[in-house]
Design a protein around this motif. Structure first.
Motif, PDB file in Angstrom:
ATOM      1  N   HIS A 181      16.638  -0.141  -0.812  1.00  0.00           N
ATOM      2  CA  HIS A 181      15.777  -0.493  -1.940  1.00  0.00           C
ATOM      3  C   HIS A 181      16.364   0.082  -3.227  1.00  0.00           C
ATOM      4  O   HIS A 181      17.055   1.100  -3.207  1.00  0.00           O
ATOM      5  CB  HIS A 181      14.362   0.036  -1.716  1.00  0.00           C
ATOM      6  N   ARG A 182      16.052  -0.533  -4.336  1.00  0.00           N
ATOM      7  CA  ARG A 182      16.605  -0.079  -5.614  1.00  0.00           C
ATOM      8  C   ARG A 182      16.073   1.290  -6.002  1.00  0.00           C
ATOM      9  O   ARG A 182      16.762   2.086  -6.648  1.00  0.00           O
ATOM     10  CB  ARG A 182      16.275  -1.096  -6.707  1.00  0.00           C
ATOM     11  N   GLN A 183      14.834   1.565  -5.620  1.00  0.00           N
ATOM     12  CA  GLN A 183      14.193   2.836  -5.968  1.00  0.00           C
ATOM     13  C   GLN A 183      13.455   3.351  -4.738  1.00  0.00           C
ATOM     14  O   GLN A 183      12.740   2.585  -4.074  1.00  0.00           O
ATOM     15  CB  GLN A 183      13.208   2.652  -7.123  1.00  0.00           C
ATOM     16  N   SER A 184      13.625   4.640  -4.429  1.00  0.00           N
ATOM     17  CA  SER A 184      12.935   5.187  -3.262  1.00  0.00           C
ATOM     18  C   SER A 184      12.738   6.689  -3.412  1.00  0.00           C
ATOM     19  O   SER A 184      13.442   7.364  -4.174  1.00  0.00           O
ATOM     20  CB  SER A 184      13.711   4.897  -1.970  1.00  0.00           C
ATOM     21  N   ILE A 185      11.767   7.182  -2.657  1.00  0.00           N
ATOM     22  CA  ILE A 185      11.440   8.605  -2.592  1.00  0.00           C
ATOM     23  C   ILE A 185      11.337   8.995  -1.123  1.00  0.00           C
ATOM     24  O   ILE A 185      10.848   8.214  -0.305  1.00  0.00           O
ATOM     25  CB  ILE A 185      10.105   8.904  -3.309  1.00  0.00           C
ATOM     26  N   ALA A 186      11.802  10.193  -0.788  1.00  0.00           N
ATOM     27  CA  ALA A 186      11.610  10.739   0.557  1.00  0.00           C
ATOM     28  C   ALA A 186      10.887  12.076   0.441  1.00  0.00           C
ATOM     29  O   ALA A 186      11.173  12.872  -0.466  1.00  0.00           O
ATOM     30  CB  ALA A 186      12.948  10.932   1.259  1.00  0.00           C
TER      31      ALA A 186
END
Length: 347
Positions: A181-186
Motif C-alpha cells: 500500500h502507498r501508506q501504512s502503519i504497523a
C-alpha cells in the motif's frame, strides 16, 4: 484452524482466536503463515485480515506476542480485535471506514514462546534481534543482541542461517499486506521497560533520525491534540538503547527502498515496572516482570491501550488528511529534531 489438538488446550490464545473467527463470519479472513514446532507438536502462525485490499487505500497492522513472556502484548491486540468484531455487527461507521482501509492482525507472532513461557522462540532466538540489521557504535553489549549461545538472553541466531520462521512470516506478511500500500502503519505491542508507557519509532540500530521524521512528528501531534491527557512517551527507540536485528528497522528500510511507499512502524512498550511497584510480589514470578497479574489492573491496562489502538486505526484511515506536505513538512521536521534530537535542521 489447523493447530495441534494436543497443544491447543495449553494455549488459550489460540482457542480465543478460533472463537473470534466464528463470531466474525466472512468479513474476517484467516491466513495460516506456517507451523511452529514445539512440545512434540506444532502451533500455527495465524494472521487475520479485513477491509479493502486495494493498494491505493492506507493499511494498518497490529502485532503481538513477539516475546513469549510478554503475554499482555498479545492480550491487548486480541482484546482490540474482539472489540472490532463485536462492532462489525452494528457499527455502520466502522463498515464505512473499512471501505477505505486495510487492517491486518498477527496477535501471536511467537506462539511457541508463549506456550513455553520464554522470551525467545522454541529455538532460543529472540525474534526482535533476528533481522539482518547491524547496529552502529553505542549498541548495548548484551541487550543489543548476541550470537554466543541460545542459552543466553537476546540471542540473534546463527548469522548465515537467515531469519527464523516466525520472523520471516511476519516480514512476508508486512511486505504483502502493508508495504504493498502507498501508506501504512504497523503497531507492535510489548511490555517490560520502565515506569511509563512508551511509543517507540525507528531507529533501534542507530541514533540517526529516520527519513520520515516529519511524518512521525505529525502523528505524535494529532495524538496530543486528540488525547490531550494521554500518558504515552512518544520517542525514537534510540533514545533508550540501540540493538542489532530489529525487525521493524528492517521492514522500514525495505519500505524506504520502494517507490511511493510510506511505512510508519511503531512499538508500544508498556511500562511493566509500574505493575511490579504496585504489586511487589510479582518479582517472584517470571511472568510478573512483564504482565499485570492482578485482574483489575489487567482490565485497566486493556481498556487504556485498546483506546490507543482505536486511535491508531483511525489515524491510519485518515493518513491522507494529516500527513504533512511542503512547508508544513519542513516545520514538522524542524520541531521533531528539536524535540527528540536536541538540534536544528541545519546542525
Amino acid at each position: 484452524m489447523s493447530s495441534s489438538v494436543s497443544l491447543l488446550p495449553a494455549l488459550p490464545e489460540l482457542a480465543e482466536l478460533e472463537s473470534l473467527l466464528r463470531q466474525a463470519g466472512p468479513l474476517l479472513q484467516q491466513h495460516e503463515l506456517g507451523q511452529v514446532a514445539v512440545g512434540g507438536g506444532s502451533l500455527p502462525l495465524l494472521a487475520l485480515t479485513l477491509g479493502n485490499p486495494d493498494p491505493a487505500v492506507p493499511a494498518v497492522g497490529f502485532f503481538g506476542g513477539v516475546h513469549g513472556l510478554e503475554r499482555i502484548g498479545a492480550e491487548v491486540v486480541m482484546a482490540f480485535l474482539a472489540s472490532l468484531i463485536s462492532r462489525l455487527h452494528w457499527d455502520s461507521s466502522l463498515h464505512r471506514m473499512l471501505e477505505s482501509l486495510r487492517v491486518v492482525f498477527l496477535p501471536l507472532v511467537n506462539p511457541g514462546g508463549i506456550w513455553n513461557g520464554t522470551r525467545a522462540n522454541p529455538r532460543g532466538v529472540d525474534l526482535m534481534r533476528n533481522a539482518p540489521v547491524e547496529a552502529g557504535p553505542g549498541v548495548s553489549p548484551w541487550v543489543g543482541g548476541q550470537r554466543l549461545s541460545p542459552r543466553l538472553p537476546w540471542y540473534r541466531g546463527v548469522e548465515a542461517a537467515g531469519m527464523e520462521a516466525e520472523s520471516q512470516a511476519l516480514c512476508d506478511l508486512v511486505e504483502r499486506e502493508l508495504l504493498s500500500h502507498r501508506q501504512s502503519i504497523a503497531v507492535d505491542c510489548h511490555s517490560g521497560f520502565g515506569l511509563a508507557d512508551r511509543i517507540w519509532f525507528p531507529y533501534a540500530h542507530t541514533a540517526r533520525p529516520l527519513p520520515h521524521l516529519a511524518e512521525m512528528h505529525a502523528l505524535c501531534q494529532i495524538l496530543d491534540q486528540t488525547h490531550a491527557q494521554h500518558r504515552y512517551v512518544f520517542e525514537p527507540q534510540s533514545r533508550q538503547y540501540l540493538t542489532h536485528g530489529d525487525l521493524w528497522d528492517h521492514l522500514y528500510l525495505q519500505a524506504c527502498a520502494r517507490d511511493d511507499c510510506l511505512h510508519l512502524p511503531l512499538t508500544l512498550e508498556m511500562g511493566s515496572w509500574l505493575w511490579v511497584r504496585k504489586n511487589p510480589k510479582q518479582l517472584f514470578s517470571r511472568h510478573g516482570m512483564f504482565n499485570p497479574l492482578v485482574s483489575h489492573r489487567q482490565q485497566r491496562v486493556l481498556r487504556r491501550h485498546i483506546a490507543w489502538l482505536d486511535f491508531m486505526l483511525r489515524a491510519a484511515a485518515g493518513m491522507p488528511r494529516w500527513l504533512p506536505q511542503g512547508e508544513q513538512r519542513a516545520r514538522h521536521e524542524q520541531q521533531a529534531l528539536q524535540r527528540w534530537y536536541r538540534r536544528s535542521a541545519g546542525a
